[in-house]
Design a protein around this motif. Sequence first.
Motif, short mmCIF file in Angstrom:
data_model
loop_
_atom_site.label_atom_id
_atom_site.label_comp_id
_atom_site.label_asym_id
_atom_site.label_seq_id
_atom_site.Cartn_x
_atom_site.Cartn_y
_atom_site.Cartn_z
N VAL A 63 -8.84 -1.79 -21.91
CA VAL A 63 -10.12 -1.53 -21.29
C VAL A 63 -11.07 -2.62 -21.75
CG1 VAL A 63 -12.04 0.08 -21.09
CG2 VAL A 63 -9.71 0.94 -21.23
N LYS A 64 -11.66 -3.33 -20.80
CA LYS A 64 -12.55 -4.42 -21.13
C LYS A 64 -13.87 -3.87 -21.66
CE LYS A 64 -14.50 -8.63 -19.31
NZ LYS A 64 -14.63 -9.53 -18.16
N ILE A 65 -14.34 -4.44 -22.77
CA ILE A 65 -15.57 -3.99 -23.40
C ILE A 65 -16.61 -5.09 -23.27
CG2 ILE A 65 -16.65 -3.29 -25.56
CD1 ILE A 65 -13.97 -2.18 -26.41
N GLY A 66 -17.79 -4.72 -22.78
CA GLY A 66 -18.88 -5.67 -22.63
C GLY A 66 -19.91 -5.49 -23.72
N LYS A 67 -21.17 -5.56 -23.35
CA LYS A 67 -22.26 -5.44 -24.31
C LYS A 67 -23.01 -4.13 -24.13
CE LYS A 67 -23.14 -10.37 -24.44
NZ LYS A 67 -24.11 -11.43 -24.20
N GLY A 68 -23.84 -3.78 -25.10
CA GLY A 68 -24.72 -2.62 -24.99
C GLY A 68 -23.97 -1.31 -25.03
N ASN A 69 -24.23 -0.46 -24.04
CA ASN A 69 -23.61 0.86 -23.98
C ASN A 69 -22.17 0.80 -23.48
OD1 ASN A 69 -25.71 2.33 -24.97
ND2 ASN A 69 -26.64 2.64 -22.96
N ARG A 92 -14.92 6.37 -23.19
CA ARG A 92 -14.71 7.43 -22.21
C ARG A 92 -13.56 7.07 -21.27
NH1 ARG A 92 -14.96 9.30 -17.51
NH2 ARG A 92 -15.70 7.42 -16.55
N LYS A 93 -13.49 5.80 -20.87
CA LYS A 93 -12.38 5.36 -20.01
C LYS A 93 -11.05 5.50 -20.71
CE LYS A 93 -15.03 2.10 -17.28
NZ LYS A 93 -15.27 0.68 -16.98
N ARG A 94 -11.00 5.18 -22.01
CA ARG A 94 -9.76 5.33 -22.77
C ARG A 94 -9.35 6.81 -22.84
NH1 ARG A 94 -11.90 1.21 -26.05
NH2 ARG A 94 -12.76 2.74 -27.48
N ARG A 95 -10.33 7.70 -23.08
CA ARG A 95 -10.02 9.13 -23.11
C ARG A 95 -9.55 9.62 -21.75
NH1 ARG A 95 -14.84 9.22 -26.06
NH2 ARG A 95 -15.95 10.02 -24.25
N VAL A 121 -5.06 22.65 -12.43
CA VAL A 121 -5.08 22.05 -13.75
C VAL A 121 -6.43 21.35 -13.89
CG1 VAL A 121 -2.61 21.81 -14.05
CG2 VAL A 121 -3.86 20.01 -12.93
N PHE A 122 -7.01 21.40 -15.08
CA PHE A 122 -8.37 20.92 -15.28
C PHE A 122 -8.34 19.50 -15.82
CE2 PHE A 122 -12.47 20.86 -17.64
CZ PHE A 122 -13.29 21.01 -16.54
N ASP A 123 -8.99 18.59 -15.12
CA ASP A 123 -9.13 17.19 -15.54
C ASP A 123 -10.59 16.96 -15.87
OD1 ASP A 123 -9.03 14.49 -15.96
OD2 ASP A 123 -8.47 13.96 -13.91
N ARG A 124 -10.87 16.80 -17.16
CA ARG A 124 -12.26 16.63 -17.60
C ARG A 124 -12.70 15.17 -17.55
NH1 ARG A 124 -11.81 15.13 -22.99
NH2 ARG A 124 -9.71 15.47 -23.80
N ALA A 125 -11.81 14.26 -17.15
CA ALA A 125 -12.12 12.84 -16.92
C ALA A 125 -12.68 12.15 -18.16
CB ALA A 125 -13.07 12.68 -15.74
N GLY A 126 -12.17 12.50 -19.32
CA GLY A 126 -12.60 11.82 -20.54
C GLY A 126 -13.85 12.39 -21.18
N ASN A 127 -14.49 13.33 -20.51
CA ASN A 127 -15.68 13.96 -21.08
C ASN A 127 -15.28 15.02 -22.08
OD1 ASN A 127 -17.68 12.60 -19.36
ND2 ASN A 127 -16.75 13.79 -17.73
#
Length: 127
Positions: free
Chosen positions: A5-11, A18-21, A101-107
Amino acid sequence: MSVSVKIGKGNAYKSAARKRRAIRVRKRVVGTEVRPRLVVTRSNRHMVAQVIDDAKGHTLASASTLDVSIKGTEGDKTELAKKVGSLVAERAKAAGIEAVVFDRAGNRYAGRIAALADAAREAGLDF
């Protein structure tokens, strides 16, 4: 299987985590015809819930805070999430879906995500 997962700056660190989760959750959670996937998308302002059959790639039922029946109602974001959960459960039941089935999408399963899931369970959707 490793996914980068590409990481940029700031948030971007928070969104990358969250994308990794989300990737980690989606490895295990797959929707079928018998048990489709209930995926929840959360933004700062709105909630969207969709019941998806991954085998066909079709959305079977959906609800959102942008729906006409929910949009003008009063309450905080947690109350609106409860309304979205009950509405998506009603629409899924009308489409003949009993269990998902419940997909919380990383949250995290807390707050609005948990409120939506609890409301869907109370409306009769099994997961």
